[in-house]
Scaffold this motif. Structure first.
Motif: not given
Length: 673
Positions: A65-70, A139-148, A150-158
């Protein structure tokens, strides 16, 4: 080769690793006798740098899920991606490289998602990948804001993409890049392959704009790499891109198409045709290539690729540890994110769809859709979308929710702006990313603007929901520029697209139910501007919409003399025609056909039950009649429109164009003579 020696590999080993991508591209295109060798030859250093030093990816788990996308927006350069994936250790054997562009190979002419492991999206139509990348980043930005937490950045990819001159010439790149800059998508990093060559020759033939200034005006950070072979410069540019969290970044990279080819470099001939055996031999001599046979992969190069990739895969192991800690600290959030990424709908969804009555159901179907969206929104929080500047007309807003923006990433109402084409392609990126179900609204007539993205959604099996309102001449005074005529038929021709045109409020509710369960492709819910009658058959609508067509009024105990078929607003017209025919002793059955695609998928027994053999059929729809000829047969008739509309109030237009109960009844009587 150890991890340390991978990091400090000799320049000779690195050069060999890069040239292997180039030679595989040349050999594959030559073997296929078609393809595009020049861009893979040019961009091999960039692919090497990304996959061995920067991308968070794991060939053993290409979908984590948290891989970078190319995203390779220049999809014709597919051998760049295939060669890289093979060398990096993805499930793409050398035999598949040898079968480039052949029947049932894993290496089709352009990359296809869900077909080849490691391919994130289907590209080829230029510019689509740029807009897909924006959707991935959103999608990454939205899920990061919804689920991350403090100290648990579980959605964090480029999200990385590569675009070429053609991508930037296509208008969709303007729409998407403008929007990305407005949203300040800092985790979006693009490379512009600035080689100055198109099929016709130099880009100077057709283009003199300044890409750097263009993207700066969008609000992007723009960086430059003077020579793509300078790996240190690529590394520095990516580091600088990541350091700017408030702007997406475009790295303009100078390249030489057909790099190393003595007679093809920097020419249009290197773009879209094999180099030829003699030129390949000369090019390999230029590289100092150690092999003589085609598809030779030096063991040192392969070992270097695999060891470097193994180091990148360590990011997956690190993320797994983070996920375990997150799951322990926030079990409910972890379960919800896992549900979304697994594309599982909430159990309570089935009870959340509204049932209408005579008071609430006597509305335009677009209004009923707005009610449905708001009824299910809290139950399906992954429903993430909006409208292309027609929110008040499409009624796509979730009430009480705030907009998705640079300041509020957890917002779920998306204002796409007047960018229908980009909206469609962005939705594709969002859907492919996972964790969200994208929806987007506009007028049906403007589906023309987004058709390439809709087609690709069908090809890729992306679950995207299009809310198309103002679906006929019923929109009235705006006139023929805004009145769709051929659009329903055109959309019904797209493979894997489910077209749903509900006839009353309960059918609207069921159309949304069907669309949410239709996970193997996109759905178009087609809705009216004008009010519709309410038929008070919610139980029958539930099964009927799912089956695509069903009997809404029968011949009152008689064997029907004629069957009247209709969709959407014209079901009411068919019902009135039935009443007229009854007065003449003609027993008519009325069939609502919200989805011809679903009806075609039903068992033959059910279809014959709804449309009994030997009974004449008349179809009515305020649109081009082509969709209906299959269903009425040689002995039937269609009441439709095969001309453009006009500007006038809707009732006048229906009368003038003959979409009336009188005409349907007269047509039925003519068939029965």
């Amino acid at each position: 080769m150890s991890a340390a020696s991978t990091e400090n590999a000799s320049s000779e080993t690195v050069r060999l690793a890069i040239d292997t991508v180039r030679t595989l591209a040349m050999d594959a295109v030559q073997a296929a006798e078609s393809g595009h060798p020049g861009t893979p030859m040019a961009l091999a250093p960039l692919a090497y740098a990304l996959y061995t030093k920067h991308l968070r990816h794991d060939p053993a788990a290409p979908d984590w899920a948290d891989r970078d996308r190319f995203i390779l927006s220049v999809g014709h350069a597919s051998m760049l991606l295939y060669g890289t994936l093979h060398l990096a250790g993805y499930d793409l054997p050398l035999e598949e490289i040898k079968n480039f562009r052949q029947w049932e190979s894993l290496t089709p002419g352009h990359p296809e998602v869900h077909h080849t492991k490691g391919v994130e999206t289907t590209t080829g139509p230029l510019g689509q990948g740029v807009a897909n990348a924006v959707g991935f980043a959103m999608a990454e930005a939205h899920l990061a804001a919804t689920f991350n937490q403090p100290g648990h950045e579980i959605v964090d990819h480029y999200t990385y993409f590569v675009a070429g001159d053609g991508c930037l010439m296509e208008g969709i790149s303007h729409e998407a890049a403008s929007y990305a800059g407005h949203l300040k998508l800092g985790k979006l990093i693009g490379f512009f392959d600035d080689n100055g060559i198109t099929i016709d020759g130099s880009t100077a033939l057709t283009c003199s704009d300044d890409a750097a200034k263009r993207f700066e005006s969008y609000g992007w950070q723009v960086l430059h790499v003077a020579d793509v072979n300078d790996l240190a410069a690529i590394d520095a540019a990516i580091a600088e891109a990541k350091a700017d969290t408030q702007r997406p970044t475009l790295i303009i990279t100078k390249t030489h198409i057909g790099f190393g080819s003595p007679n093809r470099q920097d020419t249009a001939k290197a773009h879209g045709e094999p180099l030829g055996k003699d030129e390949i031999a000369l090019t390999k001599q230029t590289y100092g290539w150690p092999g003589t046979e085609p598809f030779f992969v030096p063991q040192d190069a392969l070992a270097h690729w695999r060891n470097a990739t193994a180091q990148r895969a360590e990011t997956h192991a690190a993320w797994k540890a983070k996920w375990q800690a997150y799951s322990a600290a926030y079990p409910e959030l972890a379960a919800e994110l896992e549900r979304r990424m697994n594309r599982e709908l909430p159990a309570q969804l089935e009870q959340s769809f509204p049932a209408f009555d005579a008071k609430s159901g006597n509305v335009a179907s677009r209004a009923a859709s707005g009610v449905v969206i708001n009824a299910i929104a809290n139950v399906v929080p992954e429903l993430f979308g909006g409208s292309a500047d027609l929110t008040g007309s499409n009624l796509t807003n979730v009430k009480g929710a705030h907009p998705f923006s640079a300041a509020q990433r957890d917002g779920r109402n998306i204002h796409f702006g007047i960018r229908e084409h980009a909206m469609g392609a962005i939705m594709n990126g969002m859907g492919l990313h996972g964790g969200v179900i994208p929806y987007g609204g506009t007028f049906l007539v403007f589906s023309d603007y987004m058709r390439p993205a809709i087609r690709l959604a069908g090809l890729m099996g992306v679950q995207a929901i299009y809310v198309f309102t103002h679906d006929s001449i019923g929109l009235g005074e705006d006139g023929p520029t805004h009145q769709p005529v051929e659009h329903l038929t055109a959309l019904r021709c797209i493979p894997n697209l489910l077209v749903l045109r509900p006839s009353d409020a309960d059918e609207v509710s069921e159309a949304w139910r069907v669309a949410l369960h239709h996970k193997r492709g996109p759905s178009a819910i087609v809705l009216t501007r004008q009010k519709l009658s309410y038929f008070a058959e919610p139980a029958r609508a539930k099964d009927g919409v799912k089956q695509g067509a069903y009997i809404v009024a029968d011949a009152a105990g008689h064997v029907p003399n004629v069957v009247l078929l209709a969709s959407g607003s014209e079901v009411e017209i068919a019902l009135k025609a039935r009443e007229q025919l009854s007065g003449h002793g003609i027993h008519a059955r009325v069939v609502s056909c919200p989805s011809l695609e679903l009806f075609a998928q039903q068992p033959l027994e059910y279809r014959h039950h709804v449309l009994p053999a030997g009974v004449p059929r008349v179809a009515v729809e305020a649109a081009h009649p082509m969709s209906w000829y299959r269903w009425v047969g040689d002995t039937g008739a269609v009441v439709g429109i095969d001309t453009f509309g006009a500007s006038a109030p809707a009732p006048v237009l229906y009368q003038k164009f003959g979409i009336t109960a009188d005409r349907v009844a007269a047509t039925a009587k003519q068939l029965l003579r």
